[in-house]
Design a protein around this motif. Structure first.
Motif, PDB file in Angstrom:
ATOM      1  N   SER A 181       0.993  -1.134  -0.079  1.00 43.34           N
ATOM      2  CA  SER A 181      -0.150  -0.100  -0.025  1.00 43.34           C
ATOM      3  C   SER A 181       0.844   1.382  -0.095  1.00 43.34           C
ATOM      4  O   SER A 181       2.075   1.096   0.164  1.00 43.34           O
ATOM      5  N   LEU A 182       0.333   2.541  -0.184  1.00 45.77           N
ATOM      6  CA  LEU A 182       1.091   3.840  -0.263  1.00 45.77           C
ATOM      7  C   LEU A 182       1.614   3.812   1.317  1.00 45.77           C
ATOM      8  O   LEU A 182       2.731   4.460   1.438  1.00 45.77           O
ATOM      9  N   ASP A 183       0.822   3.559   2.282  1.00 43.88           N
ATOM     10  CA  ASP A 183       1.478   3.802   3.500  1.00 43.88           C
ATOM     11  C   ASP A 183       2.688   2.758   3.923  1.00 43.88           C
ATOM     12  O   ASP A 183       3.509   3.263   4.503  1.00 43.88           O
ATOM     13  N   MET A 184       2.439   1.504   3.301  1.00 44.67           N
ATOM     14  CA  MET A 184       3.691   0.903   3.377  1.00 44.67           C
ATOM     15  C   MET A 184       5.266   1.464   2.802  1.00 44.67           C
ATOM     16  O   MET A 184       6.064   1.246   3.422  1.00 44.67           O
ATOM     17  N   LEU A 185       4.729   1.871   1.564  1.00 49.62           N
ATOM     18  CA  LEU A 185       5.745   2.464   0.663  1.00 49.62           C
ATOM     19  C   LEU A 185       6.417   3.709   1.587  1.00 49.62           C
ATOM     20  O   LEU A 185       7.828   3.999   1.689  1.00 49.62           O
ATOM     21  N   MET A 186       5.621   4.548   2.067  1.00 57.24           N
ATOM     22  CA  MET A 186       5.940   5.790   2.542  1.00 57.24           C
ATOM     23  C   MET A 186       6.932   5.405   4.225  1.00 57.24           C
ATOM     24  O   MET A 186       7.732   6.185   4.345  1.00 57.24           O
ATOM     25  N   LEU A 187       6.200   4.318   4.616  1.00 57.83           N
ATOM     26  CA  LEU A 187       7.049   3.633   5.808  1.00 57.83           C
ATOM     27  C   LEU A 187       8.554   3.349   5.746  1.00 57.83           C
ATOM     28  O   LEU A 187       9.297   3.612   6.231  1.00 57.83           O
ATOM     29  N   VAL A 188       8.662   2.576   4.338  1.00 60.00           N
ATOM     30  CA  VAL A 188       9.909   2.286   3.887  1.00 60.00           C
ATOM     31  C   VAL A 188      10.935   3.423   3.643  1.00 60.00           C
ATOM     32  O   VAL A 188      12.120   3.589   4.274  1.00 60.00           O
ATOM     33  N   ALA A 189      10.257   4.553   3.078  1.00 59.93           N
ATOM     34  CA  ALA A 189      10.971   5.595   2.298  1.00 59.93           C
ATOM     35  C   ALA A 189      11.226   6.661   3.526  1.00 59.93           C
ATOM     36  O   ALA A 189      12.367   6.949   3.812  1.00 59.93           O
ATOM     37  N   ASP A 190      10.473   6.478   4.661  1.00 57.35           N
ATOM     38  CA  ASP A 190      10.575   7.324   5.931  1.00 57.35           C
ATOM     39  C   ASP A 190      12.040   6.606   6.695  1.00 57.35           C
ATOM     40  O   ASP A 190      12.585   7.570   7.109  1.00 57.35           O
ATOM     41  N   LYS A 191      12.076   5.380   6.848  1.00 54.69           N
ATOM     42  CA  LYS A 191      13.184   4.746   7.559  1.00 54.69           C
ATOM     43  C   LYS A 191      14.358   5.369   6.781  1.00 54.69           C
ATOM     44  O   LYS A 191      15.477   5.455   7.362  1.00 54.69           O
ATOM     45  N   GLY A 192      14.366   5.153   5.559  1.00 52.39           N
ATOM     46  CA  GLY A 192      15.605   5.418   4.642  1.00 52.39           C
ATOM     47  C   GLY A 192      16.012   6.868   4.828  1.00 52.39           C
ATOM     48  O   GLY A 192      17.153   7.428   5.066  1.00 52.39           O
ATOM     49  N   LEU A 193      14.770   7.615   4.933  1.00 56.73           N
ATOM     50  CA  LEU A 193      14.994   9.147   5.126  1.00 56.73           C
ATOM     51  C   LEU A 193      15.761   9.533   6.473  1.00 56.73           C
ATOM     52  O   LEU A 193      16.706  10.243   6.714  1.00 56.73           O
ATOM     53  N   TYR A 194      15.382   8.960   7.494  1.00 56.96           N
ATOM     54  CA  TYR A 194      15.746   8.968   8.852  1.00 56.96           C
ATOM     55  C   TYR A 194      17.339   8.607   9.035  1.00 56.96           C
ATOM     56  O   TYR A 194      17.886   9.316   9.762  1.00 56.96           O
ATOM     57  N   LEU A 195      17.683   7.406   8.339  1.00 55.76           N
ATOM     58  CA  LEU A 195      19.065   7.120   8.166  1.00 55.76           C
ATOM     59  C   LEU A 195      19.799   8.135   7.559  1.00 55.76           C
ATOM     60  O   LEU A 195      20.963   8.453   8.006  1.00 55.76           O
ATOM     61  N   GLN A 196      19.321   8.606   6.402  1.00 55.89           N
ATOM     62  CA  GLN A 196      20.394   9.673   5.856  1.00 55.89           C
ATOM     63  C   GLN A 196      20.403  11.181   6.978  1.00 55.89           C
ATOM     64  O   GLN A 196      21.310  11.701   6.775  1.00 55.89           O
ATOM     65  N   LYS A 197      19.244  11.191   7.568  1.00 53.36           N
ATOM     66  CA  LYS A 197      19.213  12.398   8.357  1.00 53.36           C
ATOM     67  C   LYS A 197      20.368  12.235   9.552  1.00 53.36           C
ATOM     68  O   LYS A 197      21.203  12.980  10.000  1.00 53.36           O
ATOM     69  N   GLU A 198      20.270  10.926   9.867  1.00 56.29           N
ATOM     70  CA  GLU A 198      21.403  10.620  10.983  1.00 56.29           C
ATOM     71  C   GLU A 198      22.767  10.877  10.709  1.00 56.29           C
ATOM     72  O   GLU A 198      23.731  11.399  11.233  1.00 56.29           O
ATOM     73  N   SER A 199      23.020  10.261   9.200  1.00 49.61           N
ATOM     74  CA  SER A 199      24.319  10.372   8.801  1.00 49.61           C
ATOM     75  C   SER A 199      24.444  11.806   8.392  1.00 49.61           C
ATOM     76  O   SER A 199      25.830  12.161   8.754  1.00 49.61           O
ATOM     77  N   PHE A 200      23.602  12.624   8.059  1.00 48.25           N
ATOM     78  CA  PHE A 200      23.958  13.939   7.796  1.00 48.25           C
ATOM     79  C   PHE A 200      24.342  14.794   9.018  1.00 48.25           C
ATOM     80  O   PHE A 200      25.423  15.505   9.165  1.00 48.25           O
ATOM     81  N   ALA A 201      23.730  14.453  10.304  1.00 40.61           N
ATOM     82  CA  ALA A 201      24.027  15.199  11.415  1.00 40.61           C
ATOM     83  C   ALA A 201      25.313  14.727  11.820  1.00 40.61           C
ATOM     84  O   ALA A 201      26.154  15.315  12.490  1.00 40.61           O
ATOM     85  N   LYS A 202      25.633  13.460  11.602  1.00 38.76           N
ATOM     86  CA  LYS A 202      26.852  12.940  12.356  1.00 38.76           C
ATOM     87  C   LYS A 202      27.912  13.493  11.426  1.00 38.76           C
ATOM     88  O   LYS A 202      29.265  13.927  11.875  1.00 38.76           O
ATOM     89  N   ALA A 203      27.852  13.796  10.300  1.00 38.45           N
ATOM     90  CA  ALA A 203      28.847  14.392   9.132  1.00 38.45           C
ATOM     91  C   ALA A 203      29.153  15.980   9.750  1.00 38.45           C
ATOM     92  O   ALA A 203      30.094  16.245   9.737  1.00 38.45           O
ATOM     93  N   SER A 204      27.821  16.409   9.858  1.00 36.17           N
ATOM     94  CA  SER A 204      27.895  17.857  10.235  1.00 36.17           C
ATOM     95  C   SER A 204      28.797  17.940  11.580  1.00 36.17           C
ATOM     96  O   SER A 204      29.667  19.150  11.815  1.00 36.17           O
TER      97      SER A 204
END
Length: 593
Positions: free
Chosen positions: A565-588
């Protein structure tokens, strides 16, 4: 109905002038060039006439008439006591000096013409005989040239025809003798219409002009019928185009039957009975449709009861026309013509009322109806033999079409304006005011459609979910106005980095999403994310802003076999976004240390 705004009156007046101009042009364009020479006591002197190839001569006046007799050339001396005179053209009811004539029976007409003195042996002439009673045989200088119907004194053997006779002949004598035997049985009206003489080329031009004019008008009416049917199928709830389309077809059929009688070119074997019945049915059948059309336009002054009564009258009259002889059904015509006149006068009143109410288009429609009513009254008088003109109902209706088309154009234009307005309003519902991208509502509507298509086709697609990095600091340090500029630039960069078929939306705050049916593999999605990141990097290099604009992105690929479903896809994409956010914060943080 909507009322005209002030500027609308200018367009209405301009359209009215155009309609009047069209009326003049069409009516003048339908006339042919004629000279009229007055015949006296059965003779006509054309010795000084100069024939021209674009002008015919109307042979109007006192022809010799032998009522009740069928006389051939060379026999007239034996019937001198039977001779009277008849004014052509006229209904066959009275002689030139008031003699009473029986409409049923036979008669013979004769005319002697002194022809031009200039080289008559080299001139080929033509003769047009439109209608002499309902069957006629034409002799020229003692030779039979044409016969329509069967001319006989036996009513059972008689056959009528309204076919026009076009005759060409070579004149080698100083005098031209025209003899016409005629008969009429079983027809309510016996007429002798105008007879025309000219050069063969002039007669040909006259005939071709008449036929082409009728074909043009009939074709135009058929096209307008098709056009209005198309309008109805586009908008079935609005029935005015449907009613008017049927009315166009009926008038087109009537024009074929009674206009220039070119029905004989299409159906050479049509009988006079079939032609009469069809012509009468077109009179009865058209009225309910045109009244229904006007009632749809102006329901305030045209009650439903009037239409119901009219439909019943039409069914009765049509049934009698189909199943009774002409001596019975033809008598209804006068009554129906009275009803027709009364209804159209009432319609004019109803339209005039709408004019007083400043109803849209009522004035120009009033003029169009007035022209059509005048042309129809001309045909009524012509049918009764009171006047001798050509049928004008189809021409009047042709003018009326323009007035009606004007009304339809306005109404459908208004409808399109409303649709455009609604579309603009819908855009406001589905669009983000700041960036112009789809908002959350717009995105999910598009995404559901893409998901439904993907499930049916078993094809994959991708969503890329993005969130600006440290956007709160931009708002806190430089103000919300600068934050808005950052959001607008982000939208621009995301659109630039996306395919033209992709769906790009702002979900809320600094959250953005891209849905792409072009991306179906992890490698393709990662390449797209890198491409978008590079666009942001290039912007930062060139930008003079005191802050860096960057975005973290996660993604998800739709797997048709997993029935996501769309909600399932959004959940997967949101997890990937969260990991990218963490990576960006650590690099900063490392850069700060």
């Amino acid at each position: 109905m909507k009322k005209f705004v002030q500027s609308g009156y200018q367009y209405r007046n301009l359209s009215l002038m155009i309609l009047l101009l069209l009326t003049v042009l069409v009516l003048s364009g339908c006339s042919e060039k004629h000279d009229t020479e007055l015949i006296e006591f059965g003779t006509l002197n054309l010795s000084d006439w100069v024939p021209k190839d674009d002008v015919t001569v109307r042979l109007n006046g006192e022809w010799e008439l032998y009522p009740g007799k069928l006389i051939e050339p060379g026999e007239f001396d034996a019937y001198k006591s039977d001779k009277i005179y008849f004014n052509v053209p006229n209904p066959y009811t009275k002689g030139a000096h008031g003699e009473t004539l029986e409409k049923e029976g036979v008669a013979t007409l004769r005319l002697v013409i002194k022809m031009p003195k200039t080289a008559p042996d080299t001139k080929v002439y033509g003769l047009i005989v439109r209608q002499v009673m309902t069957a006629s045989k034409v002799w020229i200088n003692g030779v039979v040239y044409s016969e329509v119907g069967v001319v006989t004194q036996d009513p059972e053997a008689f056959k009528g025809s309204f076919e026009r006779q076009v005759i060409t002949f070579k004149q080698e004598l100083p005098e031209l003798e025209i003899v016409i035997q005629a008969a009429n049985y079983h027809n309510i009206v016996a007429k002798i219409r105008d007879i025309q003489l000219g050069t063969a080329l002039a007669v040909k031009h006259h005939y071709m002009h008449s036929v082409s004019s009728d074909i043009f008008i009939t074709g135009a009416l058929a096209i307008m019928a098709a056009y209005h049917f198309a309008l109805f199928f586009k908008r079935p709830s609005y029935k005015a185009p449907l009613y008017f389309g049927f009315f166009c077809l009926i008038i087109a059929l009537r024009n074929v039957m009674v206009g220039g009688r070119f029905v004989y070119e299409i159906f050479p074997n049509i009988t006079i009975e079939q032609l009469n019945r069809t012509a009468f049915l077109t009179v009865y059948g058209g009225l309910p449709f045109i009244v229904s059309f006007f009632r749809t336009l102006f329901p305030r002054k045209i009650p439903a009861r009037l239409l119901h009564i009219l439909v019943v009258m039409t069914l009765v009259a049509s049934s009698l026309t189909l199943f009774t002889p002409i001596v019975i059904y033809s008598r209804l015509l006068i009554l129906y013509e009275v009803v027709f006149a009364a209804i159209f006068l009432y319609l004019l009143y109803a339209i005039f009322y709408e004019i007083t109410q400043k109803t849209q288009g009522a004035t120009i429609l009033f003029v169009g109806v007035l022209v059509y009513v005048g042309a129809t009254f001309n045909d009524m008088l012509l049918q009764e033999g009171i006047i001798q003109t050509r049928s004008l109902a189809s021409i009047g209706f042709f003018i009326f079409i323009f007035s009606q088309a004007y009304i339809m154009a306005i109404q459908f234009s208004d409808a399109f304006d409303k649709v455009d307005k609604l579309m603009e309003e819908n855009k406001a519902v589905y669009r983000d005011d700041l960036t112009g991208l789809l908002n959350r509502k717009g995105y999910y509507e598009k995404a559901e459609a893409v998901l439904k298509e993907a499930r049916g086709s078993k094809r994959s697609f991708a969503i890329i979910y993005g969130d600006l990095n440290r956007f709160k600091q931009v708002n806190d340090n430089y103000g919300h106005k600068e934050g808005d500029k950052a959001l607008i630039m982000t939208a621009s960069l995301l659109v630039e980095g996306s395919h033209k078929s992709d769906v790009v939306a702002r979900l809320s705050g600094d959250e953005f999403i891209i849905l792409s049916t072009e991306l179906r593999t992890d490698a393709a999605v990662l390449n797209r994310i890198d491409h978008i990141s590079n666009l942001f990097d290039n912007y930062n290099i060139k930008s003079i802003k005191p802050y860096q604009l960057s975005i973290s992105m996660g993604y998800a690929l739709y797997d048709a076999d997993a029935n996501q479903s769309l909600d399932m896809l959004m959940l997967v994409a949101d997890k990937g976004l969260y990991l990218q956010k963490e990576s960006f914060a650590k690099a900063s943080d490392r850069r700060i240390k």
